[in-house]
Design a protein around this motif. Structure first.
Motif, mmCIF file in Angstrom:
data_model
loop_
_atom_site.group_PDB
_atom_site.id
_atom_site.type_symbol
_atom_site.label_atom_id
_atom_site.label_comp_id
_atom_site.label_asym_id
_atom_site.label_seq_id
_atom_site.Cartn_x
_atom_site.Cartn_y
_atom_site.Cartn_z
ATOM 1 N N LYS A 1 0.836 -1.189 0.000
ATOM 2 C CA LYS A 1 0.000 0.000 0.000
ATOM 3 C C LYS A 1 0.878 1.249 0.000
ATOM 4 C CE LYS A 1 -3.856 2.253 2.408
ATOM 5 N NZ LYS A 1 -4.773 2.202 3.562
ATOM 6 N N ILE A 2 0.673 2.096 -0.994
ATOM 7 C CA ILE A 2 1.425 3.340 -1.118
ATOM 8 C C ILE A 2 0.462 4.510 -0.923
ATOM 9 C CG2 ILE A 2 2.833 4.798 -2.620
ATOM 10 C CD1 ILE A 2 4.249 2.263 -1.767
ATOM 11 N N GLU A 3 0.794 5.405 -0.016
ATOM 12 C CA GLU A 3 -0.008 6.594 0.217
ATOM 13 C C GLU A 3 0.833 7.842 -0.023
ATOM 14 O OE1 GLU A 3 -2.804 6.607 3.568
ATOM 15 O OE2 GLU A 3 -1.877 4.703 4.177
ATOM 16 N N PHE A 4 0.203 8.857 -0.575
ATOM 17 C CA PHE A 4 0.906 10.125 -0.742
ATOM 18 C C PHE A 4 -0.097 11.263 -0.817
ATOM 19 C CE2 PHE A 4 0.105 8.904 -5.154
ATOM 20 C CZ PHE A 4 -0.267 10.101 -5.756
ATOM 21 N N GLY B 1 -0.863 20.590 -6.777
ATOM 22 C CA GLY B 1 -1.210 19.305 -7.377
ATOM 23 C C GLY B 1 -0.016 18.401 -7.625
ATOM 24 N N PHE B 2 1.172 18.806 -7.177
ATOM 25 C CA PHE B 2 2.363 17.982 -7.371
ATOM 26 C C PHE B 2 2.602 17.092 -6.158
ATOM 27 C CE2 PHE B 2 3.017 21.701 -10.079
ATOM 28 C CZ PHE B 2 3.320 21.081 -11.290
ATOM 29 N N LYS B 3 3.244 15.952 -6.396
ATOM 30 C CA LYS B 3 3.542 15.016 -5.311
ATOM 31 C C LYS B 3 4.811 15.489 -4.597
ATOM 32 C CE LYS B 3 4.814 10.312 -4.292
ATOM 33 N NZ LYS B 3 5.480 9.118 -4.838
ATOM 34 N N ASP B 4 4.640 16.463 -3.737
ATOM 35 C CA ASP B 4 5.745 17.061 -3.008
ATOM 36 C C ASP B 4 5.186 17.719 -1.753
ATOM 37 O OD1 ASP B 4 8.295 17.890 -2.362
ATOM 38 O OD2 ASP B 4 8.423 19.434 -3.907
ATOM 39 N N LYS B 5 6.065 18.074 -0.841
ATOM 40 C CA LYS B 5 5.628 18.792 0.348
ATOM 41 C C LYS B 5 5.113 20.169 -0.038
ATOM 42 C CE LYS B 5 9.842 18.608 1.968
ATOM 43 N NZ LYS B 5 11.059 18.768 2.818
ATOM 44 N N GLN B 6 4.381 20.807 0.820
ATOM 45 C CA GLN B 6 3.912 22.165 0.576
ATOM 46 C C GLN B 6 5.122 23.108 0.485
ATOM 47 O OE1 GLN B 6 0.844 22.757 -0.118
ATOM 48 N NE2 GLN B 6 -0.351 21.128 0.835
ATOM 49 N N ARG B 7 5.207 23.835 -0.596
ATOM 50 C CA ARG B 7 6.347 24.733 -0.804
ATOM 51 C C ARG B 7 5.841 26.157 -1.019
ATOM 52 N NH1 ARG B 7 11.424 21.656 -0.679
ATOM 53 N NH2 ARG B 7 10.997 19.641 -1.651
ATOM 54 N N SER B 8 6.558 27.101 -0.457
ATOM 55 C CA SER B 8 6.234 28.510 -0.686
ATOM 56 C C SER B 8 7.120 29.062 -1.793
ATOM 57 C CB SER B 8 6.449 29.300 0.605
ATOM 58 O OG SER B 8 6.330 30.691 0.356
ATOM 59 N N PHE B 9 6.558 29.950 -2.605
ATOM 60 C CA PHE B 9 7.379 30.614 -3.610
ATOM 61 C C PHE B 9 8.427 31.509 -2.942
ATOM 62 C CE2 PHE B 9 3.440 30.121 -6.361
ATOM 63 C CZ PHE B 9 3.982 29.086 -7.116
ATOM 64 N N GLU B 10 8.097 31.978 -1.754
ATOM 65 C CA GLU B 10 9.051 32.796 -1.010
ATOM 66 C C GLU B 10 10.136 31.901 -0.402
ATOM 67 O OE1 GLU B 10 9.007 36.075 -0.966
ATOM 68 O OE2 GLU B 10 7.186 36.075 -2.212
ATOM 69 N N ASN B 11 11.367 32.309 -0.566
ATOM 70 C CA ASN B 11 12.492 31.536 -0.047
ATOM 71 C C ASN B 11 12.987 32.175 1.249
ATOM 72 O OD1 ASN B 11 14.684 29.882 0.324
ATOM 73 N ND2 ASN B 11 15.741 30.463 -1.554
ATOM 74 N N ASN B 12 12.208 32.011 2.300
ATOM 75 C CA ASN B 12 12.527 32.672 3.566
ATOM 76 C C ASN B 12 13.792 32.127 4.216
ATOM 77 O OD1 ASN B 12 10.191 34.309 3.424
ATOM 78 N ND2 ASN B 12 8.933 32.638 4.235
ATOM 79 N N ALA C 1 7.401 12.257 -10.842
ATOM 80 C CA ALA C 1 6.280 12.198 -9.891
ATOM 81 C C ALA C 1 6.359 10.951 -9.028
ATOM 82 C CB ALA C 1 4.954 12.248 -10.644
ATOM 83 N N ALA C 2 6.662 9.812 -9.661
ATOM 84 C CA ALA C 2 6.920 8.554 -8.942
ATOM 85 C C ALA C 2 5.790 8.192 -7.975
ATOM 86 C CB ALA C 2 8.254 8.632 -8.196
ATOM 87 N N THR C 3 4.590 8.043 -8.500
ATOM 88 C CA THR C 3 3.451 7.709 -7.643
ATOM 89 C C THR C 3 3.487 6.262 -7.155
ATOM 90 O OG1 THR C 3 2.083 7.147 -9.571
ATOM 91 C CG2 THR C 3 1.983 9.419 -8.769
ATOM 92 N N GLN C 4 4.406 5.460 -7.696
ATOM 93 C CA GLN C 4 4.503 4.064 -7.272
ATOM 94 C C GLN C 4 5.281 3.897 -5.972
ATOM 95 O OE1 GLN C 4 5.556 5.301 -10.172
ATOM 96 N NE2 GLN C 4 4.425 4.331 -11.835
ATOM 97 N N VAL C 5 5.890 4.988 -5.490
ATOM 98 C CA VAL C 5 6.663 4.922 -4.251
ATOM 99 C C VAL C 5 6.234 6.048 -3.324
ATOM 100 C CG1 VAL C 5 8.664 3.858 -5.379
ATOM 101 C CG2 VAL C 5 8.530 6.354 -5.200
ATOM 102 N N LYS C 6 6.703 5.993 -2.098
ATOM 103 C CA LYS C 6 6.393 7.046 -1.146
ATOM 104 C C LYS C 6 7.052 8.361 -1.565
ATOM 105 C CE LYS C 6 6.135 3.654 2.599
ATOM 106 N NZ LYS C 6 6.743 3.179 3.867
ATOM 107 N N THR C 7 6.507 9.457 -1.078
ATOM 108 C CA THR C 7 7.011 10.774 -1.479
ATOM 109 C C THR C 7 8.497 10.906 -1.209
ATOM 110 O OG1 THR C 7 4.851 11.790 -1.065
ATOM 111 C CG2 THR C 7 6.759 13.265 -1.120
ATOM 112 N N GLN C 8 8.952 10.432 -0.077
ATOM 113 C CA GLN C 8 10.365 10.574 0.285
ATOM 114 C C GLN C 8 11.272 9.646 -0.526
ATOM 115 O OE1 GLN C 8 7.921 9.508 2.260
ATOM 116 N NE2 GLN C 8 8.558 7.846 3.640
ATOM 117 N N GLU C 9 10.662 8.725 -1.316
ATOM 118 C CA GLU C 9 11.453 7.803 -2.121
ATOM 119 C C GLU C 9 11.545 8.232 -3.585
ATOM 120 O OE1 GLU C 9 9.357 4.176 -1.379
ATOM 121 O OE2 GLU C 9 10.488 3.721 0.441
ATOM 122 N N ALA C 10 10.856 9.302 -3.955
ATOM 123 C CA ALA C 10 10.998 9.847 -5.317
ATOM 124 C C ALA C 10 12.380 10.487 -5.426
ATOM 125 C CB ALA C 10 9.904 10.874 -5.591
#
Length: 222
Positions: free
Chosen positions: A64-67, A73-84, A99-108
């Motif tokens: 079972k793979i969840e993401f 809409g991208f398979k990534d953590k929430q990112r801000s355009f601002e680079n604080n 995108a690598a939807t067959q693996v966990k987000t941290q495995e892409a």
């Protein structure tokens, strides 16, 4: 000799493999495994995308793979355009290999790259995953202008598969090799009556209100 080998490999990837794929796909004994139970929606600018801020669960080879998708809409953590944090920023453009939807987000691979760099550089890099299944080179161009450049990246990595990434730039080639074409923007040359003999590169988006292609649909778990 090395150049000859590379040329033969290029021809195989560009011509022989896709033709063989079409022949096999039309053979009743050949099936394409459908492991992904993920659906895509139609974006008015980009074509098919994963729904923003959605949670998916699918079975891949018995696991079972969840993401989650982020606000774009991208398979990534929430990112801000601002680079604080004033980190160096790397943007990765590509299709399902990114995108690598067959693996966990941290495995892409973008996430792995970010982890490896930051182990050596002390959390000073952001590697941003802007990969989307089924996309092609023209959509990478749109993605760069709509999203990627807003991150003000120091490095941009563009990944290209010498198969659908090439053919999906054309409705005709998509129909010829895959038997379908996706609902997405295309670049075409258009002639205008007031400019005889001059061809202008413009954007063409067919079936704007119709989903032509999607992965096997399942429910998005909210």
């Amino acid at each position: 000799m090395k150049k000859i080998i590379l040329f033969i490999l290029f021809i195989f990837l560009l011509v022989v493999f896709p033709v063989a794929f079409v022949i096999l796909k039309n053979n009743n004994n050949f099936t394409i495994p459908k492991n992904e139970q993920i659906y895509m929606v139609l974006d008015k600018d980009m074509g098919s995308i994963y729904p923003p801020n959605a949670h998916f669960a699918s079975m891949v080879e018995g696991q079972k793979i969840e993401f989650d998708t982020n606000q774009l809409g991208f398979k990534d953590k929430q990112r801000s355009f601002e680079n604080n944090d004033r980190n160096k920023r790397v943007v990765v453009l590509g299709d399902s290999f990114v995108a690598a939807t067959q693996v966990k987000t941290q495995e892409a691979f973008p996430a792995i790259l970010e982890s490896l760099i930051n182990k050596k550089r002390g959390n000073s890099y952001d590697v941003i995953n802007l990969g989307m299944s089924g996309w092609s080179i023209d959509q990478y161009y749109y993605t760069y202008h709509k999203y990627a450049k807003k991150y003000k990246p120091d490095i941009v990595i563009v990944t290209v598969l010498l198969q659908n990434d090439i053919y999906a730039n054309s409705e005709y080639l998509s129909d010829l090799f895959f038997g379908y074409h996706v609902s997405k923007p295309y670049f075409i040359y258009k002639e205008y009556p007031d400019k005889p003999g001059e061809r202008i590169l413009t954007s063409y988006y067919p079936y704007k209100n119709k989903v032509v292609f999607s992965l096997e649909q399942d429910e998005a778990i909210k």
